[in-house]
Design an enzyme around this catalytic site. Structure first.
Site, PDB file in Angstrom:
ATOM      1  N   TYR A 170       0.824  -1.186  -0.077  1.00  0.00           N
ATOM      2  CA  TYR A 170      -0.101  -0.093  -0.031  1.00  0.00           C
ATOM      3  C   TYR A 170       0.834   1.294   0.062  1.00  0.00           C
ATOM      4  CZ  TYR A 170      -3.654   3.130   1.120  1.00  0.00           C
ATOM      5  OH  TYR A 170      -4.544   4.226   1.192  1.00  0.00           O
ATOM      6  N   LYS A 183       0.881   4.113  -2.945  1.00  0.00           N
ATOM      7  CA  LYS A 183       0.530   5.589  -2.969  1.00  0.00           C
ATOM      8  C   LYS A 183       1.810   6.413  -3.100  1.00  0.00           C
ATOM      9  CE  LYS A 183      -2.783   5.068  -2.850  1.00  0.00           C
ATOM     10  NZ  LYS A 183      -4.201   5.641  -3.453  1.00  0.00           N
TER      11      LYS A 183
END
Length: 261
Positions: free
Chosen positions: A158, A162
């Site tokens: 994750y 990002k």
């Protein structure tokens, strides 16, 4: 009336942002994973929209590249967009599949590869701005252009995704110089991706995202002043993400994985 396509708009920040934009009189292409999930949401949004505003359903599973291509065709058939907002995202937890049907790690596939492909397919139809969702975790991301889409532990995947999104915002600024591209850190907000201790409010994140979506002449953000925002204010890019070469290398790597020239 500005046309804004908002991915992942059936709940959380996306749904709240769609409400704000429709309340301001915009035409919003509300993206859902499928028709069944999206139709009741769009009907509810349309009932509460301001006079002259329009909520239009578009659908497609971002974990399937075939669906992403079909989504681009739907948007094209509706006349393209002024602004494309990459709001949709996942943090892989069981029982979610660890890889997409196309063989990529799921977080990367949905959070990075799908928006990159969608932007590519619509690159000649986006007239005003391109918005990416970053995260406070982007600064700890260490994406390697040579190993994108490979299996990773979920929190690392994750953070890396990002970081990719923030870096790609800059890369697309260079690829589409007539379109303002920027990323937003929405804060740690209580959504389905966050833990129960998240202190932020969805409404505040929606206010920030809708501000970035709105044209300058309508009171929106001047994205030429900064590539990264939190709330309604510019913030500094995390250290490694200040290097434009990283963004360009990540974009080129995504091109290769997608088989794009």
């Amino acid at each position: 009336m500005t046309t804004i396509c908002l991915t992942g708009a059936t709940d959380g920040i996306g749904l709240a942002t769609a409400r704000v934009l429709l309340g301001a009189g915009h035409r919003v292409l509300v993206h859902a994973r499928n028709e069944e999930r999206g139709r009741p949401v769009v009907d509810g949004l349309a009932a509460d929209a301001a006079a002259g505003a329009e909520a239009v359903l578009v659908s497609g599973d971002l974990a399937r590249l075939e669906d992403v291509r079909a989504l681009a065709e739907q948007i094209s058939a509706l006349g393209g967009v002024d602004t494309l907002v990459h709001n949709a995202g996942v943090w892989v937890r069981e029982p979610m599949p660890l890889t997409t049907v196309d063989g990529f790690e799921t977080t990367f596939g949905v959070n990075v590869l799908a928006p990159h492909l969608l932007t590519t397919l619509l690159s000649d139809q986006i007239t005003d701005r391109l918005i990416w969702l970053g995260s406070g975790m982007a600064g700890s991301g260490r994406p390697d252009p040579a190993h994108l889409g490979e299996p990773q532990e979920s929190s690392r995947a994750y953070a890396d995704s990002k970081a990719c999104d923030v870096a790609l915002a800059g890369a697309w600024n260079r690829r589409l110089p007539d379109v303002a591209s920027a990323a937003l850190d929405p804060g740690w907000v209580l959504t389905k991706l966050a833990s129960s201790g998240a202190p932020g409010r969805v409404e505040d994140s929606a206010d920030a995202l809708s501000y970035l979506c709105t044209p300058v002449e309508a009171g929106g953000a001047d994205l030429s002043t900064a590539p990264y925002w939190r709330g309604r204010r510019p913030i500094a890019l995390p250290g490694r993400l200040r290097d434009p070469q990283l963004g360009d290398d990540l974009a080129a790597a995504c091109d290769r994985l997608l088989g794009l020239a």
